[in-house]
Every structure is written in C-alpha cells, then in structure tokens.
Design a protein around this motif. Structure first.
Motif, PDB file in Angstrom:
ATOM      1  N   THR A 432       0.826  -1.213   0.000  1.00  0.00           N
ATOM      2  CA  THR A 432       0.000   0.000   0.000  1.00  0.00           C
ATOM      3  C   THR A 432       0.859   1.260   0.000  1.00  0.00           C
ATOM      4  OG1 THR A 432      -1.748  -1.176   1.194  1.00  0.00           O
ATOM      5  CG2 THR A 432      -1.823   1.233   1.244  1.00  0.00           C
ATOM      6  N   ASN A 437      -0.332   5.078  -1.259  1.00  0.00           N
ATOM      7  CA  ASN A 437      -1.578   5.180  -0.510  1.00  0.00           C
ATOM      8  C   ASN A 437      -1.319   5.157   0.997  1.00  0.00           C
ATOM      9  OD1 ASN A 437      -3.262   5.285  -2.835  1.00  0.00           O
ATOM     10  ND2 ASN A 437      -2.959   3.082  -3.111  1.00  0.00           N
ATOM     11  N   THR A 570      -6.392   3.095   1.635  1.00  0.00           N
ATOM     12  CA  THR A 570      -6.869   1.905   0.913  1.00  0.00           C
ATOM     13  C   THR A 570      -6.689   0.622   1.719  1.00  0.00           C
ATOM     14  OG1 THR A 570      -4.721   1.659  -0.183  1.00  0.00           O
ATOM     15  CG2 THR A 570      -6.415   2.937  -1.346  1.00  0.00           C
ATOM     16  N   LEU A 571      -5.968   0.716   2.846  1.00  0.00           N
ATOM     17  CA  LEU A 571      -5.780  -0.473   3.691  1.00  0.00           C
ATOM     18  C   LEU A 571      -6.124  -0.136   5.138  1.00  0.00           C
ATOM     19  CD1 LEU A 571      -4.735  -3.385   4.222  1.00  0.00           C
ATOM     20  CD2 LEU A 571      -2.451  -2.379   4.582  1.00  0.00           C
TER      21      LEU A 571
END
Length: 750
Positions: A432, A437, A570-571
């Motif tokens: 990630t 991100n 995103t994670l």
C-alpha cells in the motif's frame, strides 16, 4: 397578574431540598418576574439569601396555612431558561431520577448557573482613523525615519486600507502591538468608537452541495416528508460506510434553515469536530457553531447566548450540545448514533438520544439517527414502527465495499511469527505504501504492553489500588494504571518469586507504533490515542497531518474508527479483533461488530479499491463471519433472538447498582442486605434480580466493587422500584462507609 412563584433552589442537589418552594412577588417586581428567571429569596430559619430558579407563576394559592416570604430581588435581567428548557428539566427529573437542580445545571453551560444572566453587549469597540487618508500618509512619511516607528507603521498600514477595524480583530493580529496601538490613540492618530453590533447571516451556499445519487435522493425525499409533518417523526438513516449519509442530512438541515428553523447535529467524538465543522461552514457559513467540553467556560457561555438570541442556527457538538437553547428548533441529527459516548457516565446519567427525542416530540420536530451500524435498540424500534427506516445500501461515486481477509493468528504462531503484525498484514502495508496510498491500523488499547508477567511463577503485575494489570508506556518509561492513574517503576525481578524472568506481554498503540517505525518509518508513522490527543487541538493536529500526508500510517484506538474520510486510505488493519468479544457484557458482540465494521469502512472511500485485514485468534467466531460476508441484517436478527431469550434490552430495562467501599467484608455484607430489600418488595414478581456479584473490575482506587442488577419490562416501574428499594435501604440501614452508584438503562456493565 401573578402574585406568587414556585422556585427550585440553585443548590438543591439533595432530595430533602429538591422540591418547589413558594414565595410572594412584591408589587414592584410584579411585571418583571418570568419563568426561567432566577431570583434572590430568603431561605430557611435564618433567612439566608439564596438564588432560585422560577419554575411556576401562580395567581392564587389553594392553601395558605404557612407564612409566605417575599422575593428579595431579581438575580437575572431576563430569563436564563426558556419554558421549553424548564419542561426539559422536568423530563430529566422524571426519566432519570435526578434532582431538579442537577437537571438545570446540566442544561446550562459550565459556570453560568453561578453568574447573573445579561444579554450579549449590543455594541462593540472599533478603532477608526483619526486623520484623513492624506494626513495619515503625511504622518507616516514624517515618522518613518524613527527606529521606534516600525510597530506603529505595521498598524497604520492596516488603516491605509480600512477606515475602521474592530478591536477584537486587531487583538488577533500578531502584527499589532497593544502599546503602539495605545500610543496612536493617545496621539489621536486613531480613535476608539462604539458601534452597534449587526449580525448578518451568510446566505446558504447552494453551489457547495453535491449532486445526490438516486438512492440519496430517495432518502432526502423521505426525510423532507418527515420535516414537513407538523408532528414528531423519528428516522433511522442506515447507510453503509461511505454511502453519503452526511450529504443527505446536510440537505435536511438546508430545508430546515430555509423555513426559518434551526438544527442540532450531535457527533460522538471531539475528534470529528474539525471535519464536520468544515463541511457545514462551507454550506451554511457563520450560522454554524461548534461546542465541546475542551472549550473554556466563557466561550461556551457565549455560544449559549448566541444560540438563545437566534444567531446560531446550526449547533454541532458531542452529547451536551443536545441542550443548546436553539430558536425554533426543528431537527436533531445524531451521527453514529450507536456510539456509547452518547450516554453520560456522571449524574444525571442521561442518554443524548432520549433527550433529543423528548425535545423533538415537544417541538413537533424530526429526529434523524444516522449510522452504518445502528444500536440494537434503534433497530428494534425500527421494527416496532417507532422509527422509519431510510436505507442507503451503496457507496457513493461507484466506490465498492472493501475486500475483507481474516488472518488466523494461531497459524502465525505455529509458523514462528511472534510479532504483533501478521505476515499478510505486513506485506499489505508495504504494498500500500509503495503505491503511494495510506494505512489505518486499529488496536483498541493504548500503551506499549498491556501487562507484565513472570514466566517462572505466572505472577502478573497489577495496580496496588485496582484489580487491573498495569500497562507499560514506553514513552514515559513507567507502568501505568488506566483507572486510577497510579504509576510504578518496571520491576527487574518478580515481586512474588524473585525470578528475573519478567517479560512484557500484550500490545497497545505504542507497541504497534514501535513495530511500524522499525519497518516503515520512512513513510511516516502517526499515533492517535488519549496520550497524543489530550490537548484542545490534539485530535485536529493528528488528523490534519494525516490528511496532508505528513505521515502515511495512522495507528490508533477506536478514535480512528468514526466518520473520518480519507480518500487515499486503501488499507485498514484490525490488529486484535478478539479484545472486546469475550468481555462480561451482553453487548460485547454488538460492540465488536460495530467497531470493526466502522473501522473497515475507512478503507476505499474514494475511487481506489479498499482492503481490510482482520487479525484474530478465533476466526470461526460468528461476529467475524457476519462482518466478512456483509451479513448485517442476519447479525441483528440473531442478536435480537438471543436478547429476547435471555430477557435483556431492548426487551427489558435495567436498573444497575454498584456498591463500593474500602472494606471488602462490609461491601459484601451490605450488597447482600440490599438484595434482600429488592427481593422483599418484589412480591408480585415483576422484576428479575441478578447478583450480587463482584463487578467485572472488582477494585478501583482502593475501593472494592460489587454489582446488583434489576430487570423489568416497563421502564417507569423499573426506575420507581429501583429507587424505592434503595431509599428504604438507606433510611433503615447503617450504610457505614460504603457508596452506592446506580444507573437506569446503563450502556456499560463494568
């Protein structure tokens, strides 16, 4: 013309004095006394002067078999409380069993109950040019050669552009020296002038509203129908994380403002205030205000007065904002309504949802309860038709729900990974961050290690004053108790067996941060917990830095789970999903479901696909299965079946007592005697009595704690029965040194 008043004493926080007292109104005050005003009265045999709230005005008395004393004088120039607020105080007294004075103090901002109420000043001080613009230019040219003129020049430069500036604005400027300003006023280069305050509300910025999708539009239409009704309406706005619930209730607030009404928006955490305030100010401008407990008392009093005068039309804040005296209040929104923080843990132990519902019933307004994971009570009320369901099932902008992976930490141990982060989560973090991100990691426990254990004899270092393991805080270098604040040095040998095999176990936010710094420090690591956000702007600073990519991994407690919207996250990793699953609380599964679901909702809120990794030692658990496969309705239906079978809320109401004291034998004896009273007066068998038993945390701050619980179907009877038996016990028994703390409908069983 009223001749008498009935008042509540300002200090009446004991049941002996918590009643209405009658006084006569002198002729010279007959036209000046109003409900909600405070007056000075003679009280008691010594006729000591006391301050009291006017609750009723009476033309005549039915009985006059005692001497009626007259009011001495007014304490306030005008009523501090409206009739609606006085009625709200009555509700608090009847619904939560508190005293009238406690209810009134709760409604008012801190410090206001002790000072006379006066309207906000209608004028403000301005500093104006004392010379014409040409003469001012000549003065600057003449004085510019003097070394001491620099500070004056900075001030006068402002007045070359503006004819007058408010003193308040000048004080905020770092360029303005107070002494130089006073010098210019003495020289009559500038002059002071009092001007009438004129509040001009900003127009609604319609361009700032986003275009609603089809589902949001349907939700808006349903809520508009509720707002247009002359009667109370309750709405459950249930929307998956990222479905645009906020945009829907922003449009609802817009409609209320267009029709001349006002609104209150409750949020569960101070951490959300910055983000929420920005969204609301963008659309509604200066009629929006924010209140919370970390503000000074003066600031909160000013907001109260501005709301009372109708300048503020949208008030945002945590649970205490529900009491704000808004003019023509027509809408209350409770965002993340499932959160336990809406229930006060100090007397009066009110729940903001109950208070909001009561206010909207009284005003004929609309209550919106918004959440991706509603409380089981709200879900049940929806099924019973007390709340209208308004669903949002899709994320906005085409975003999809994140992919969820459950990692079995037992296999990690079998494979030799003793770290707090699993191999799968480590790889996902790396992937990630390389992609540019961001990552959010939840571990709902602060500190470094949650306990210290002797591997030789099993001894756990506990707080000397509480029945709880001490937590190691790496930053301070001490062991700390999170309940009483006690600190200790870290032992080098076991206090029990003398062994040197003392080891740290368990994990908190500090330990996760340490791991991340070792492996991903170059990407920037931030931590958000009680220790890093204790200042007034603590939450805002952390979130702002994360928003600007000053750091790209944020680890935190449940503070990070609620309502934050970061498009580059995103994670999301759930470090220890089991922490709250097996607590001795019938709500533990519900809370775990809500916390994890809310946290995973932070992932993939923009146009990037989200990913969630949940670490657990019990992957087969039903709660985690329902989360993974997004089976929310099935989860709620299962929970309701279990609650009904066991006779727990929402099918019953609880009256909980905690008996505490420094003498354990005395506490146990008294709590068993107290149970006898509850059994004796339960002759019709209307109530179920559970306990007594040692509380989940059996000792806090050197006081032993035992718990007794009553359950019943009718809330009013449960409260009356609970208080009646308790009062009988207190009046007839020698309670010794014990303390008894009670609550109706508690949200925590600790």
């Amino acid at each position: 013309m009223s001749k008498y008043v009935q008042v509540i004493m300002n200090f009446a926080k004991t049941e002996e004095i918590d009643r209405l007292f009658t006084y006569s109104i002198p002729i010279h005050l007959a036209q000046k006394v109003s409900i909600g005003q405070r007056v000075k009265v003679p009280f008691g045999q010594g006729n000591r002067t006391q301050v009291a709230f006017v609750i009723h005005l009476l033309d005549n008395l039915t009985e006059e078999n005692y001497r009626i004393k007259p009011i001495l004088e007014l304490f306030d120039e005008e009523p501090l409380l409206s009739l609606e607020q006085v009625n709200l105080a009555r509700f608090l007294v009847n619904y939560y069993g508190c005293t009238f004075a406690m209810a009134l103090e709760l409604i008012l901002p801190p410090g206001m109950a002790k000072t006379p109420y006066r309207p906000l000043p209608e004028t403000e001080t301005y500093i104006c040019r004392g010379l014409s613009l040409n003469d001012l230019e000549k003065y600057i040219a003449k004085e510019s050669t003097k070394k001491s003129f620099d500070k004056q020049r900075a001030i006068l430069t402002l007045f070359m552009m503006e004819e007058a500036i408010s003193l308040e604005e000048l004080k905020k400027s770092q360029e303005v020296s107070p002494s130089s300003l006073n010098t210019l006023i003495k020289k009559e280069i500038l002059r002071k002038e009092e001007r009438l305050k004129v509040f001009i509300p900003n127009p609604i910025a319609y361009d700032a509203f986003k275009v609603l999708n089809e589902e949001q539009q349907m939700a808006k239409d349903k809520i508009y129908q509720a707002i247009e009704s002359p009667y109370y309406k309750g709405v459950l706005l249930e929307g998956v994380t990222g479905s645009g619930k906020t945009e829907v209730f922003l449009t609802a607030i817009c409609k209320v403002l267009e029709e001349g009404g006002s609104a209150i928006v409750l949020i569960p955490e101070i951490a959300l205030t910055r983000q929420t305030l920005m969204r609301f100010r963008e659309r509604f401008g200066n009629v929006v205000a924010l209140t919370h407990s970390r503000m000074g008392s003066g600031e909160r009093q000013r907001l109260y007065q501005e709301a009372k005068e109708g300048k503020i039309r949208v008030m945002i804040g945590p649970r205490s904002a529900v009491f704000m005296p808004m003019v023509d209040l027509k809408l209350i929104v409770i965002d993340e309504e499932h959160e336990a923080t809406y229930k006060s843990e100090t007397t009066p132990k009110y729940h903001a949802t109950d208070v909001a519902r009561r206010r909207m019933i009284g005003c004929g307004g609309t209550l919106i309860l918004a959440s991706a994971t509603p409380s089981l009570e709200s879900y049940y009320q929806m099924q019973e038709g007390e709340l209208e369901l308004v669903p949002l099932t899709k994320r906005i902008g085409g975003a999809t729900l994140p992919y969820v992976q459950i990692v079995d930490m037992r296999r990690e141990l079998q494979n030799g990974n003793m770290q707090i982060i699993s191999g799968a989560l480590h790889e996902a973090i790396e992937r990630t961050l390389i992609a540019g991100n961001q990552v959010m990691l939840l571990i709902n426990r602060r500190g470094h290690s949650t306990f210290i254990n002797c591997r030789n004899c099993g001894y756990v270092v506990k707080c000397k004053h509480c029945d709880i393991a001490m937590t190691y805080h790496r930053q301070s270098g001490y062991l700390e108790c999170h309940y009483c604040g006690h600190k200790e040095m870290i032992p080098t040998i076991c206090p029990s067996c003398g062994s040197s095999h003392i080891r740290f176990f368990g994990s908190g936010t500090e330990k996760v941060e340490e791991y991340l710094q070792n492996y991903f420090g170059a990407y920037g690591i931030g931590r958000m917990d009680f220790d890093t956000t204790s200042g007034k702007e603590g939450h805002s600073k952390v979130l702002e830095a994360f928003q600007k990519h000053d750091f790209n991994v944020l680890v935190g407690t449940q503070m990070i789970a609620k309502g934050h919207d970061f498009p580059d996250v995103t994670l999301v990793g759930i470090i220890a999903a089991d922490q709250a699953l097996y607590l001795q609380d019938f709500r533990s599964e519900e809370r775990t479901y809500q916390l994890i679901t809310q946290t995973l909702g932070r992932a993939g809120r923009g146009d990037k696909k989200g990913e969630v990794i949940i670490q657990t030692y019990s992957p087969e658990n039903m709660v985690l299965e329902k989360i993974k496969y997004n089976q929310q309705q099935a989860f709620y239906e299962d929970q309701l079946k279990v609650r009904k079978l066991l006779g727990y809320p929402p099918y019953t109401h609880l009256f909980s007592l905690v008996v505490s004291g420094k003498n354990e034998t005395e506490v146990i004896q008294k709590v068993h005697t107290l149970k006898y009273y509850y059994e004796y007066y339960n002759k019709k068998g209307l109530f179920r009595i559970v306990g007594p038993a040692a509380a989940t945390i059996s000792k806090i701050a050197d006081e032993y704690r035992w718990q007794l619980i009553m359950m019943g179907v009718e809330r009013e009877k449960v409260l009356i029965y609970g208080k009646y038996c308790l009062n009988k016990f207190i009046n007839r028994e020698n309670t010794g040194t014990i303390k008894i703390n009670w609550d109706i409908d508690p949200r925590s069983m600790f």
